[in-house]
Scaffold this motif. Sequence first.
Motif, PDB file in Angstrom:
ATOM      1  N   ASN A  16       0.818  -1.212   0.000  1.00  0.00           N
ATOM      2  CA  ASN A  16       0.000   0.000   0.000  1.00  0.00           C
ATOM      3  C   ASN A  16       0.850   1.260   0.000  1.00  0.00           C
ATOM      4  N   GLU A  17       0.217   2.362  -0.344  1.00  0.00           N
ATOM      5  CA  GLU A  17       0.809   3.693  -0.203  1.00  0.00           C
ATOM      6  C   GLU A  17       0.186   4.318   1.035  1.00  0.00           C
ATOM      7  N   VAL A  18       1.015   4.746   2.002  1.00  0.00           N
ATOM      8  CA  VAL A  18       0.527   5.277   3.276  1.00  0.00           C
ATOM      9  C   VAL A  18       1.259   6.576   3.601  1.00  0.00           C
ATOM     10  N   PRO A  19       0.709   7.396   4.511  1.00  0.00           N
ATOM     11  CA  PRO A  19       1.383   8.646   4.894  1.00  0.00           C
ATOM     12  C   PRO A  19       2.684   8.380   5.656  1.00  0.00           C
ATOM     13  N   GLU A  20       3.630   9.302   5.531  1.00  0.00           N
ATOM     14  CA  GLU A  20       4.871   9.193   6.290  1.00  0.00           C
ATOM     15  C   GLU A  20       4.593   9.466   7.764  1.00  0.00           C
ATOM     16  N   PRO A  21       5.241   8.740   8.677  1.00  0.00           N
ATOM     17  CA  PRO A  21       5.001   8.955  10.111  1.00  0.00           C
ATOM     18  C   PRO A  21       5.735  10.190  10.620  1.00  0.00           C
ATOM     19  N   GLU A  22       5.242  10.737  11.725  1.00  0.00           N
ATOM     20  CA  GLU A  22       5.890  11.853  12.410  1.00  0.00           C
ATOM     21  C   GLU A  22       6.273  11.403  13.819  1.00  0.00           C
ATOM     22  N   PRO A  23       7.441  11.784  14.306  1.00  0.00           N
ATOM     23  CA  PRO A  23       7.856  11.350  15.640  1.00  0.00           C
ATOM     24  C   PRO A  23       7.154  12.130  16.742  1.00  0.00           C
ATOM     25  N   GLY A  24       6.781  11.431  17.809  1.00  0.00           N
ATOM     26  CA  GLY A  24       6.220  12.072  18.978  1.00  0.00           C
ATOM     27  C   GLY A  24       7.293  12.309  20.016  1.00  0.00           C
ATOM     28  N   GLU A  25       6.895  12.601  21.228  1.00  0.00           N
ATOM     29  CA  GLU A  25       7.831  12.815  22.328  1.00  0.00           C
ATOM     30  C   GLU A  25       8.693  11.566  22.547  1.00  0.00           C
ATOM     31  N   GLY A  26      10.016  11.775  22.522  1.00  0.00           N
ATOM     32  CA  GLY A  26      10.946  10.680  22.758  1.00  0.00           C
ATOM     33  C   GLY A  26      11.110   9.713  21.603  1.00  0.00           C
ATOM     34  N   GLU A  27      10.580  10.060  20.437  1.00  0.00           N
ATOM     35  CA  GLU A  27      10.612   9.151  19.295  1.00  0.00           C
ATOM     36  C   GLU A  27      11.491   9.685  18.160  1.00  0.00           C
ATOM     37  N   VAL A  28      11.846   8.777  17.263  1.00  0.00           N
ATOM     38  CA  VAL A  28      12.537   9.133  16.021  1.00  0.00           C
ATOM     39  C   VAL A  28      11.844   8.423  14.865  1.00  0.00           C
ATOM     40  N   VAL A  29      12.049   8.941  13.664  1.00  0.00           N
ATOM     41  CA  VAL A  29      11.628   8.256  12.450  1.00  0.00           C
ATOM     42  C   VAL A  29      12.882   7.709  11.775  1.00  0.00           C
ATOM     43  N   ARG A  97       1.672  -2.332  16.692  1.00  0.00           N
ATOM     44  CA  ARG A  97       1.942  -1.049  16.042  1.00  0.00           C
ATOM     45  C   ARG A  97       2.610  -1.341  14.713  1.00  0.00           C
ATOM     46  N   HIS A  98       2.640  -0.345  13.837  1.00  0.00           N
ATOM     47  CA  HIS A  98       3.197  -0.561  12.500  1.00  0.00           C
ATOM     48  C   HIS A  98       4.678  -0.942  12.565  1.00  0.00           C
ATOM     49  N   GLY A  99       5.051  -1.867  11.675  1.00  0.00           N
ATOM     50  CA  GLY A  99       6.407  -2.396  11.650  1.00  0.00           C
ATOM     51  C   GLY A  99       7.280  -1.810  10.563  1.00  0.00           C
ATOM     52  N   GLY A 100       8.303  -2.569  10.188  1.00  0.00           N
ATOM     53  CA  GLY A 100       9.366  -2.052   9.341  1.00  0.00           C
ATOM     54  C   GLY A 100       9.374  -2.488   7.899  1.00  0.00           C
ATOM     55  N   PHE A 101       8.292  -3.148   7.422  1.00  0.00           N
ATOM     56  CA  PHE A 101       8.212  -3.421   5.983  1.00  0.00           C
ATOM     57  C   PHE A 101       7.670  -2.178   5.295  1.00  0.00           C
ATOM     58  N   ALA A 102       8.367  -1.075   5.475  1.00  0.00           N
ATOM     59  CA  ALA A 102       7.933   0.221   4.963  1.00  0.00           C
ATOM     60  C   ALA A 102       9.153   1.101   4.764  1.00  0.00           C
ATOM     61  N   ASP A 103       8.973   2.180   4.021  1.00  0.00           N
ATOM     62  CA  ASP A 103      10.099   3.085   3.769  1.00  0.00           C
ATOM     63  C   ASP A 103      10.535   3.831   5.022  1.00  0.00           C
ATOM     64  N   GLN A 104       9.611   4.042   5.960  1.00  0.00           N
ATOM     65  CA  GLN A 104       9.946   4.703   7.214  1.00  0.00           C
ATOM     66  C   GLN A 104       9.251   4.005   8.380  1.00  0.00           C
ATOM     67  N   HIS A 105       9.877   4.123   9.560  1.00  0.00           N
ATOM     68  CA  HIS A 105       9.351   3.486  10.764  1.00  0.00           C
ATOM     69  C   HIS A 105       9.570   4.415  11.952  1.00  0.00           C
ATOM     70  N   VAL A 106       8.546   4.604  12.784  1.00  0.00           N
ATOM     71  CA  VAL A 106       8.676   5.444  13.972  1.00  0.00           C
ATOM     72  C   VAL A 106       8.808   4.557  15.206  1.00  0.00           C
ATOM     73  N   CYS A 107       9.734   4.929  16.107  1.00  0.00           N
ATOM     74  CA  CYS A 107       9.979   4.126  17.301  1.00  0.00           C
ATOM     75  C   CYS A 107      10.581   4.984  18.400  1.00  0.00           C
ATOM     76  N   PRO A 108      10.555   4.506  19.653  1.00  0.00           N
ATOM     77  CA  PRO A 108      11.191   5.245  20.745  1.00  0.00           C
ATOM     78  C   PRO A 108      12.714   5.276  20.573  1.00  0.00           C
TER      79      PRO A 108
END
Length: 319
Positions: A16-29, A97-108
């Motif tokens: 699928n084509e999905v929106p790019e994630p944005e990092p929250g507090e304490g997170e990175v993309v 939560r969404h995993g890493g079979f994607a162009d970007q991944h957000v995580c703590p």
Amino acid sequence: MRAWQFEGLEKGLVLNEVPEPEPGEGEVVVAVRGSGLCHSDLTYMKNPAAMPFLPMTEGHEIAGVIAKIGPGVTGWSVGDRVGVCPSGVAAPAGVFRHGGFADQHVCPAADLARVPDGLSWALAAAATDAGMTSYHAIIKRGGASAGKKVGVIGYGGLGQIATRAAVLAGAEVHVCEPKTEVWDLAREAGAVGVVADAAEWAKQGFDLVVDFAGYGTTDKALAAVKQKFGGRGEPGKVVQVGLGTGRLDVAVHQLLGRDLVGSLGGTVQDIEELYDLMVRGELTPYVTQIGFEEIGAGLERLAAGKVTGRLVAVWGEDG
């Protein structure tokens, strides 16, 4: 961005084509550069009721480059090479939560391990789960060390890493694997003996056996390790990692004077210790590399038992 998402038992895995994630507090993309394919992915997709939402982006063995940094994150910079610990502070990726079979991944940021320069993305990704889980089980949980007689049941993506890690720790390592085509790989990793059936190890006084299979093998592992009588000596230990049939069928008498423990996941430190061994060339597991577009077909190969070692998708500008 692109993402391989599980849409349920009827539709299965869809690109699928999905929106790019944005990092929250304490997170990175993380801009993903490598993502390993695991039997756990297949298990998760057979049990969609466990997932809080669908579609769910799969994949939990993730390595890449930090693309965005959220508020409150210190010690990391855009462009840093990182691996993502799948058993850290965040809920498991690809399940809750969404995993890493994607162009970007957000995580703590707390779940990041530093990837040294010179280490390939394929190995960096494989080390985050297959590597970490096997290393933690045999070294940290099992205590494999110099002078110990150690058995490894299952020479797949995890067993190959555990075997080599135990050899490097100075242990005498034996491998049980029914696929004779990988026996030479086990010997090259330093195994002193290879058998097709762990029943051949019965009463051989192993100090430790780590079972990465779980298909009726735990009972055989217990029969292989030494038994403590009263205050004499130390009990042999079996560390269970493989889920196999999902249940254990163990004769009660096999537990007497022996230790049976489970091991699940590991730590950021485990990953970084593995990275050090890998970048020095001391531990180089067998990895088959594919492209991002091949992830769907790759999981089908994995389900059919047609993968030797670990299957890792690698992509991106420096993938």
